[in-house]
Design an enzyme around this catalytic site. Structure first.
Site, PDB file in Angstrom:
ATOM      1  CG  ASN A  44      26.455  33.241 102.628  1.00  0.00           C
ATOM      2  OD1 ASN A  44      27.434  33.608 101.991  1.00  0.00           O
ATOM      3  ND2 ASN A  44      25.227  33.494 102.230  1.00  0.00           N
ATOM      4  CD  GLU A  46      21.337  31.623 100.433  1.00  0.00           C
ATOM      5  OE1 GLU A  46      21.328  32.811 100.805  1.00  0.00           O
ATOM      6  OE2 GLU A  46      20.834  31.257  99.348  1.00  0.00           O
ATOM      7  CB  CYS A  55      25.816  32.678 109.356  1.00  0.00           C
ATOM      8  SG  CYS A  55      24.074  32.986 109.644  1.00  0.00           S
ATOM      9  CD  GLU A  57      28.598  36.254 110.317  1.00  0.00           C
ATOM     10  OE1 GLU A  57      28.203  37.429 110.295  1.00  0.00           O
ATOM     11  OE2 GLU A  57      28.023  35.337 109.695  1.00  0.00           O
ATOM     12  CB  CYS A  99      22.291  36.516 112.686  1.00  0.00           C
ATOM     13  SG  CYS A  99      22.970  34.847 112.901  1.00  0.00           S
ATOM     14  CB  CYS A 102      26.785  34.570 113.880  1.00  0.00           C
ATOM     15  SG  CYS A 102      26.370  33.382 112.585  1.00  0.00           S
TER      16      CYS A 102
END
Length: 146
Positions: A44, A46, A55, A57, A99, A102
């Site tokens: 990930n 940010e 993310c 994924e 999530c 993803c």
């Protein structure tokens, strides 16, 4: 899943060490396994504008697509947690799962090859394995556009 499951989990764990998570402090790594045995992993990333964060994924799917991989996705391993002193995520009691965004991205990659990959969430006490179709039932994908 074959004997490559420990390697896939290790690849996700190694990817998590490369996370850029200065705001949440939560490092996530994802590793995608393809039918030819190839593995693509990512972490990930940010951003101070939280909505721009990416993310693990999503980064792994983007990397796989950039490398020319279309379909034949067999499995996905995901690890996540606050990092220890060496940068390894400290796993919690519950597995980290993709999530919604993803799940959709993984579905589209898998749909290109007609697969239903196993999603492996890693927790302190073991692994949770679910087919992607159980995480995203009635998914919208390329076939819906015809």
């Amino acid at each position: 899943m074959s004997g490559s499951e420990p390697d896939l989990v290790a690849a996700a764990m190694a990817a998590a060490r490369g996370a850029y998570a200065p705001y949440s402090g939560f490092h996530v790594g994802a590793a995608l396994l393809f039918a030819d045995g190839g593995v693509v992993s990512a972490a990930n990333v940010e951003n101070a504008s939280y909505g721009l964060s990416l993310c693990a994924e999503a980064n792994a799917v983007a990397r796989a697509m950039t490398e020319g991989r279309r379909g034949e996705l067999v499995a996905v391993a995901i690890v996540g947690g606050k990092p220890d002193a060496e940068g390894h995520p400290l796993l919690g009691p519950e597995p980290v799962m993709p999530c919604g965004r993803c799940r959709q991205m993984l579905y589209e990659l898998a749909a290109l090859g007609g697969t239903d990959p196993e999603v492996i969430g890693v927790a302190q006490d073991g692994l949770t394995r679910l087919p992607l179709s159980a995480l995203l039932p009635h998914a919208f994908g390329p076939a819906n556009l015809t």
